[in-house]
Design a protein around this motif. Structure first.
Motif, PDB file in Angstrom:
ATOM      1  N   VAL A  30      28.969  60.547 -11.466  1.00 24.61           N
ATOM      2  CA  VAL A  30      28.143  59.737 -10.559  1.00 24.61           C
ATOM      3  C   VAL A  30      27.162  58.882 -11.377  1.00 24.61           C
ATOM      4  N   TYR A  35      26.880  54.646 -11.588  1.00 21.49           N
ATOM      5  CA  TYR A  35      25.681  53.830 -11.313  1.00 21.49           C
ATOM      6  C   TYR A  35      25.089  53.220 -12.577  1.00 21.49           C
ATOM      7  N   PHE A  89      22.889  50.202  -8.309  1.00 19.25           N
ATOM      8  CA  PHE A  89      22.925  49.918  -6.875  1.00 19.25           C
ATOM      9  C   PHE A  89      21.531  50.085  -6.278  1.00 19.25           C
ATOM     10  N   PRO A  90      21.147  49.269  -5.292  1.00 23.60           N
ATOM     11  CA  PRO A  90      21.864  48.106  -4.779  1.00 23.60           C
ATOM     12  C   PRO A  90      21.672  46.907  -5.704  1.00 23.60           C
ATOM     13  N   GLY A 131      16.493  59.323  -5.514  1.00 21.09           N
ATOM     14  CA  GLY A 131      17.727  58.555  -5.683  1.00 21.09           C
ATOM     15  C   GLY A 131      17.413  57.097  -5.368  1.00 21.09           C
ATOM     16  N   CYS A 132      16.424  56.561  -6.087  1.00 22.55           N
ATOM     17  CA  CYS A 132      15.849  55.248  -5.726  1.00 22.55           C
ATOM     18  C   CYS A 132      16.740  54.089  -6.144  1.00 22.55           C
ATOM     19  N   GLY A 133      17.745  54.327  -7.001  1.00 23.10           N
ATOM     20  CA  GLY A 133      18.606  53.235  -7.462  1.00 23.10           C
ATOM     21  C   GLY A 133      17.781  52.133  -8.112  1.00 23.10           C
ATOM     22  N   LEU A 165      19.301  59.342 -11.363  1.00 18.14           N
ATOM     23  CA  LEU A 165      20.086  59.755 -12.534  1.00 18.14           C
ATOM     24  C   LEU A 165      20.330  58.590 -13.483  1.00 18.14           C
ATOM     25  N   SER A 166      20.392  57.383 -12.931  1.00 18.15           N
ATOM     26  CA  SER A 166      20.894  56.242 -13.703  1.00 18.15           C
ATOM     27  C   SER A 166      19.773  55.498 -14.412  1.00 18.15           C
ATOM     28  N   ASN A 177      17.423  64.492 -12.110  1.00 16.76           N
ATOM     29  CA  ASN A 177      18.348  64.936 -11.066  1.00 16.76           C
ATOM     30  C   ASN A 177      17.512  65.444  -9.898  1.00 16.76           C
ATOM     31  N   LEU A 178      17.861  65.052  -8.677  1.00 17.03           N
ATOM     32  CA  LEU A 178      16.961  65.475  -7.593  1.00 17.03           C
ATOM     33  C   LEU A 178      16.972  66.982  -7.359  1.00 17.03           C
ATOM     34  N   VAL A 197      17.853  57.995   0.727  1.00 15.82           N
ATOM     35  CA  VAL A 197      18.824  57.163   1.439  1.00 15.82           C
ATOM     36  C   VAL A 197      20.067  56.959   0.575  1.00 15.82           C
ATOM     37  N   GLY A 198      21.216  57.407   1.098  1.00 18.80           N
ATOM     38  CA  GLY A 198      22.485  57.147   0.419  1.00 18.80           C
ATOM     39  C   GLY A 198      22.700  57.984  -0.822  1.00 18.80           C
ATOM     40  N   HIS A 207      26.382  62.209  -2.354  1.00 18.76           N
ATOM     41  CA  HIS A 207      27.020  62.052  -3.670  1.00 18.76           C
ATOM     42  C   HIS A 207      26.750  63.244  -4.590  1.00 18.76           C
ATOM     43  N   LEU A 208      26.042  64.242  -4.073  1.00 21.34           N
ATOM     44  CA  LEU A 208      25.755  65.418  -4.904  1.00 21.34           C
ATOM     45  C   LEU A 208      26.919  66.405  -4.825  1.00 21.34           C
ATOM     46  N   ASP A 238      30.662  51.075  -5.064  1.00 18.60           N
ATOM     47  CA  ASP A 238      29.920  52.117  -4.351  1.00 18.60           C
ATOM     48  C   ASP A 238      30.736  52.631  -3.160  1.00 18.60           C
TER      49      ASP A 238
HETATM   50  C1  LIG Z   1      24.023  54.479  -3.137  1.00 21.75           C
HETATM   51  S1  LIG Z   1      22.738  54.517  -4.296  1.00 21.75           S
HETATM   52  C2  LIG Z   1      21.301  54.435  -3.209  1.00 21.75           C
HETATM   53  C3  LIG Z   1      20.104  53.799  -3.839  1.00 21.75           C
HETATM   54  C4  LIG Z   1      18.887  53.663  -2.939  1.00 21.75           C
HETATM   55  N1  LIG Z   1      18.453  54.927  -2.394  1.00 21.75           N
HETATM   56  C5  LIG Z   1      19.167  52.713  -1.813  1.00 21.75           C
HETATM   57  O1  LIG Z   1      19.386  53.151  -0.693  1.00 21.75           O
HETATM   58  O2  LIG Z   1      19.181  51.501  -2.045  1.00 21.75           O
HETATM   59  C6  LIG Z   1      22.709  56.211  -4.809  1.00 21.75           C
HETATM   60  C7  LIG Z   1      21.727  56.465  -5.932  1.00 21.75           C
HETATM   61  O3  LIG Z   1      21.527  57.877  -6.022  1.00 21.75           O
HETATM   62  C8  LIG Z   1      21.485  58.242  -7.379  1.00 21.75           C
HETATM   63  N2  LIG Z   1      21.876  59.653  -7.476  1.00 21.75           N
HETATM   64  C9  LIG Z   1      23.065  60.208  -7.174  1.00 21.75           C
HETATM   65  N3  LIG Z   1      23.026  61.531  -7.392  1.00 21.75           N
HETATM   66  C10 LIG Z   1      21.772  61.815  -7.825  1.00 21.75           C
HETATM   67  C11 LIG Z   1      21.112  63.005  -8.211  1.00 21.75           C
HETATM   68  N4  LIG Z   1      21.744  64.190  -8.213  1.00 21.75           N
HETATM   69  N5  LIG Z   1      19.818  62.936  -8.591  1.00 21.75           N
HETATM   70  C12 LIG Z   1      19.165  61.747  -8.615  1.00 21.75           C
HETATM   71  N6  LIG Z   1      19.742  60.583  -8.260  1.00 21.75           N
HETATM   72  C13 LIG Z   1      21.035  60.617  -7.870  1.00 21.75           C
HETATM   73  C14 LIG Z   1      22.472  57.304  -8.036  1.00 21.75           C
HETATM   74  O4  LIG Z   1      22.267  57.208  -9.444  1.00 21.75           O
HETATM   75  C15 LIG Z   1      22.230  56.020  -7.282  1.00 21.75           C
HETATM   76  O5  LIG Z   1      21.276  55.208  -7.929  1.00 21.75           O
END
Ligand SMILES: C[S@@+](CC[C@H](N)C(=O)[O-])C[C@H]1O[C@@H](n2cnc3c(N)ncnc32)[C@H](O)[C@@H]1O
Length: 398
Positions: A11, A15, A20-21, A63-65, A87-88, A114-115, A131-132, A136-137, A226
């Motif tokens: 994952v 990213y 993203f976004p 997971g602020c992207g 994470l990214s 990691n959250l 959000v979103g 993905h976890l 995505d």
């Molecule tokens: C679809 S994007 C959503 C970004 C943002 N929340 C938005 O809605 O615009 C998912 C984000 O979650 C992050 N992510 C996924 N798994 C994660 C984890 N276990 N811990 C922290 N971030 C995570 C990814 O790296 C990615 O940036």
């Protein structure tokens, strides 16, 4: 453990390849509003009142992207300290630049985390936006439990996760790409996916759905990736969503897209069945709507950490003590033709306009009614239920 780590790594790689976004960076305040990122608007929607002031307001964007939501969270809550985790590192780099350019960098801190390790921040938050991400976890329940652990008592969380029935065409295309594409090469996956959509028959179900529902969103490779090239996605039904929530120990406070969740939308022409449906337990009402309208592609909702206070505004003494405050989440004010918090058109009567004009948080409902003989408590409550004004309790703090 290896399996979990492998998923998390995959994952993260996705990213880092496609942060993203993929919204462009701009200078200054971001345009408009999304009321779900205004903590008082969310609090009022979820619990029906707002505190006169938050003693402290710490917000977590989990997971602020690339920080689009984080930026709005900082602008719509001008006294808040905002933390974004992801994470990214590629996404976080863009997020950092975004908030610096929009002028809120001082109040926003980003951490690569990691959250599921969020307790390492050693902080509690009055508001969490996620959000979103949870879908993905490898173990979304563990993720939501970790977030619940850093939510302050009385705090709220806004969550968005994917829904199963409206995404089944996406899931099939994901599978096809996974079967053909070299593992982990996300750029090759995007190229392959675009080729498949271009060359499968035009009336193919997956092609039709992409064309009619998603193509506009998927012009950029990052959004296409995505959606179709994701290494990890767990979709929810109403049933599994409520299992996830029950596991977190948090209280469900309602969907944040309430127009979808109205039985009348589907059953108004069948009043007897509408009545029957209304008598079902609330989760079954949601299941009925999910069954009758499988367009549902996501769930978005508020959770709260008890103790959560609500007020009975049908009690006239209580209502008269509250201070009405016009919501800033509207467009067209001052004026009688507005867009409300959800960008829906509203036409006000002259009395409603008068009530809103005086809803500045400075006077009580009692004073306001005394000054406007034509205004009634019912009109105040109607504006309150439509989120045009908030009822503020002076003495309370969360
Ligand atoms: C679809 S994007 C959503 C970004 C943002 N929340 C938005 O809605 O615009 C998912 C984000 O979650 C992050 N992510 C996924 N798994 C994660 C984890 N276990 N811990 C922290 N971030 C995570 C990814 O790296 C990615 O940036």
């Amino acid at each position: 453990m290896d399996h979990t780590n492998n998923i998390t790594k995959a994952v993260q790689n996705l990213y880092n390849t496609y942060p993203f976004p993929p919204e462009p960076l701009t200078d200054g305040t971001p345009p408009g509003y999304n009321w779900r990122w205004s903590v008082p608007a969310a609090h009022h929607f979820a619990l029906g009142w707002v505190p006169a002031q938050w003693s402290e307001l710490h917000i977590l964007d989990a997971g602020c992207g690339t920080g689009v939501g984080t930026d709005y969270l900082a602008h719509l809550n001008p006294t808040a300290q905002v933390t974004g985790i992801d994470l990214s590192d590629a996404a976080l780099g863009i997020a950092q630049e975004r908030v610096a350019r929009s002028g809120v960098g001082q109040r926003v801190e980003f951490r690569q985390l990691n959250l599921t390790d969020v307790q390492q921040l050693d902080k509690q938050f009055e508001y969490i936006n996620c959000v979103g991400v949870l879908h993905h976890l490898p173990d979304p329940k563990a993720g939501l439990r970790a977030l619940a652990g850093v939510l302050a008592p009385g705090g709220l969380m806004h969550v968005f996760v994917y829904a199963q029935w409206g995404r089944w065409e996406i899931r099939l295309m994901q599978k096809a790409i996974r079967l053909l594409q070299p593992a982990g090469d996300y750029r090759a996956g995007v190229t392959l996916g675009r080729q498949l959509f271009a060359h499968l028959p035009a009336d193919n179900r997956l092609v039709r759905r992409e064309r009619e529902r998603w193509a506009l969103d998927n012009v950029q490779d990052a959004t296409f990736a995505d959606m179709y090239v994701h290494p990890q996605e767990i979709d929810y039904t109403v049933q599994t969503l409520f299992d996830l929530i029950a596991d977190s120990g948090l209280e469900f406070l309602g969907f944040s897209n309430p127009r979808y969740w109205q039985l009348e939308r589907l059953l108004a022409p069948l009043p007897e069945w509408l009545e029957t449906a209304r008598k079902l337990p609330i989760q079954q009402q949601y299941e009925l709507m999910e069954a009758l309208d499988p367009e549902l592609t996501h769930f978005e909702f508020f959770l709260g950490r008890p103790p959560l206070t609500r007020h009975d505004w049908s009690n006239p003494t209580l209502l008269r003590q509250a201070r009405p405050l016009r919501s800033p989440c509207m467009m067209g004010w001052p004026g009688r033709s507005l867009l409300d918090y959800d960008y829906q058109p509203v036409d006000l009567t002259p009395v409603q306009e008068q009530i809103l004009a005086q809803s500045t948080g400075a006077v009580t409902v009692n004073d306001l009614l005394a000054q406007n003989p034509e205004a009634t408590p019912a009109q105040v409550l109607d504006l309150q239920q439509r989120q045009l004004l908030w009822l503020q309790i002076k003495s309370k703090q969360i």
